[in-house]
Design a protein around this motif. Structure first.
Motif, PDB file in Angstrom:
ATOM      1  N   TYR A  48      -3.318 -10.854   6.288  1.00  0.00           N
ATOM      2  CA  TYR A  48      -3.497 -11.478   7.542  1.00  0.00           C
ATOM      3  C   TYR A  48      -5.279 -12.029   7.599  1.00  0.00           C
ATOM      4  O   TYR A  48      -5.981 -11.372   7.371  1.00  0.00           O
ATOM      5  N   PRO A  49      -5.490 -13.276   7.974  1.00  0.00           N
ATOM      6  CA  PRO A  49      -6.610 -13.768   7.810  1.00  0.00           C
ATOM      7  C   PRO A  49      -7.753 -13.069   8.678  1.00  0.00           C
ATOM      8  O   PRO A  49      -9.127 -13.221   8.403  1.00  0.00           O
ATOM      9  N   ASN A  50      -7.381 -12.515   9.728  1.00  0.00           N
ATOM     10  CA  ASN A  50      -8.284 -11.731  10.606  1.00  0.00           C
ATOM     11  C   ASN A  50      -8.543 -10.237  10.183  1.00  0.00           C
ATOM     12  O   ASN A  50      -9.145  -9.566  10.738  1.00  0.00           O
ATOM     13  N   ASP A  51      -7.911 -10.043   8.973  1.00  0.00           N
ATOM     14  CA  ASP A  51      -8.045  -8.608   8.683  1.00  0.00           C
ATOM     15  C   ASP A  51      -9.719  -8.551   8.034  1.00  0.00           C
ATOM     16  O   ASP A  51      -9.693  -9.190   7.222  1.00  0.00           O
ATOM     17  N   GLU A  52     -10.172  -7.525   8.486  1.00  0.00           N
ATOM     18  CA  GLU A  52     -11.602  -7.380   8.363  1.00  0.00           C
ATOM     19  C   GLU A  52     -11.870  -6.896   6.845  1.00  0.00           C
ATOM     20  O   GLU A  52     -13.220  -7.183   6.216  1.00  0.00           O
ATOM     21  N   LYS A  53     -10.745  -6.597   6.091  1.00  0.00           N
ATOM     22  CA  LYS A  53     -11.116  -6.264   4.855  1.00  0.00           C
ATOM     23  C   LYS A  53     -11.355  -7.805   3.973  1.00  0.00           C
ATOM     24  O   LYS A  53     -12.168  -7.948   2.744  1.00  0.00           O
ATOM     25  N   ILE A  54     -10.961  -8.965   4.652  1.00  0.00           N
ATOM     26  CA  ILE A  54     -11.295 -10.083   3.928  1.00  0.00           C
ATOM     27  C   ILE A  54     -12.734 -10.665   4.383  1.00  0.00           C
ATOM     28  O   ILE A  54     -13.107 -11.685   3.839  1.00  0.00           O
ATOM     29  N   TYR A  55     -13.256 -10.272   5.372  1.00  0.00           N
ATOM     30  CA  TYR A  55     -14.500 -10.646   6.052  1.00  0.00           C
ATOM     31  C   TYR A  55     -15.741 -10.697   4.823  1.00  0.00           C
ATOM     32  O   TYR A  55     -16.463 -11.496   5.114  1.00  0.00           O
ATOM     33  N   PRO A  56     -16.082  -9.939   3.930  1.00  0.00           N
ATOM     34  CA  PRO A  56     -16.933 -10.031   3.032  1.00  0.00           C
ATOM     35  C   PRO A  56     -16.832 -11.418   2.371  1.00  0.00           C
ATOM     36  O   PRO A  56     -17.835 -11.847   1.948  1.00  0.00           O
ATOM     37  N   ILE A  57     -15.664 -11.860   1.997  1.00  0.00           N
ATOM     38  CA  ILE A  57     -15.490 -13.170   1.441  1.00  0.00           C
ATOM     39  C   ILE A  57     -15.865 -14.373   2.439  1.00  0.00           C
ATOM     40  O   ILE A  57     -16.653 -15.062   1.677  1.00  0.00           O
ATOM     41  N   TYR A  58     -15.534 -14.209   3.591  1.00  0.00           N
ATOM     42  CA  TYR A  58     -16.026 -15.064   4.561  1.00  0.00           C
ATOM     43  C   TYR A  58     -17.608 -15.097   4.528  1.00  0.00           C
ATOM     44  O   TYR A  58     -18.331 -16.289   4.665  1.00  0.00           O
ATOM     45  N   GLU A  59     -17.979 -14.023   4.753  1.00  0.00           N
ATOM     46  CA  GLU A  59     -19.695 -13.836   4.581  1.00  0.00           C
ATOM     47  C   GLU A  59     -20.326 -14.408   3.632  1.00  0.00           C
ATOM     48  O   GLU A  59     -21.369 -15.321   3.678  1.00  0.00           O
ATOM     49  N   ILE A  60     -19.636 -14.259   2.213  1.00  0.00           N
ATOM     50  CA  ILE A  60     -20.209 -15.027   1.159  1.00  0.00           C
ATOM     51  C   ILE A  60     -20.411 -16.464   1.157  1.00  0.00           C
ATOM     52  O   ILE A  60     -21.185 -17.142   0.912  1.00  0.00           O
TER      53      ILE A  60
END
Length: 211
Positions: A48-60
């Motif tokens: 899911y795009p809002n899964d926080e495990k993905i957030y480090p990618i968004y942050e970069i």
């Protein structure tokens, strides 16, 4: 390909977000490969795009001022799942990363109204016209972009957030470009869709205020 035709191509990287070294790979895409953004496919990669495990990618991506394309809408590819691909999940992402430029593919079809509503809220949310059309590109674009959304939604409110795009071969590309040109938009809206909005999304040009 980029080295062979640097004026014709912009390169996007991708990574399996379930990998432990996903952030390292994203950094490598930007620092060493000099790519222009990232692409993730929730339906195929099962997240899911809002899964926080993905957030480090968004942050970069936000840190490096690089856009990220998130594939949304129903996919016809085998073993993909549409439950991961609804545009609504991007609301959480952009609330958390307001400076991140996100491109949702295919106007989130069939969740087109949901996608448009999110774009009204988040000016850094873009979409493309890579819609799966039936029979006639002319009729399908006219229905989705002028009737399903409302007559002036794109021309007045979303004119700087829609980019031309297609996943089809060159023959359908020509049909789709011709179909976009036939939709009754202002000429500057057509220019934005076919050209300028992509430059804004990539960070090459800055957005101008338009009426």
């Amino acid at each position: 390909l980029i080295d062979l035709a640097p004026d014709n191509f912009y390169g996007m990287g991708s990574v399996d977000p379930n990998r432990e070294d996903a952030v390292v790979i994203v950094k490598d895409c930007f620092e060493n490969l000099k790519l222009d953004g990232m692409v993730l496919d929730p339906s195929q990669q099962r997240f899911y795009p809002n899964d926080e495990k993905i957030y480090p990618i968004y942050e970069i991506c936000q840190k490096y001022n690089k856009p990220i394309v998130i594939k949304t809408g129903i996919s016809l590819e085998p073993k993909t799942s549409g439950k991961f691909a609804q545009p609504i999940y991007l609301d959480d992402v952009l609330n958390t990363f307001p400076d991140l430029r996100v491109g949702m593919t295919s106007f989130g079809w069939p969740w087109v109204t949901e996608a448009a509503t999110l774009m009204l809220k988040h000016k850094n949310l873009f979409t493309d016209t890579a819609l799966l059309y039936f029979d006639s590109a002319d009729e399908f674009y006219e229905f989705v972009l002028k009737k399903q959304l409302g007559h002036l939604w794109i021309d007045r409110s979303l004119c700087q957030q829609v980019m031309f795009g297609t996943l089809s071969g060159h023959f359908n590309q020509i049909r789709q470009i011709d179909a976009i040109k036939k939709v009754e938009f202002r000429e500057e809206t057509k220019e934005s869709i076919l050209y300028r909005n992509a430059l804004i999304f990539l960070g090459i040009e800055k957005r101008e205020d338009r009426g």
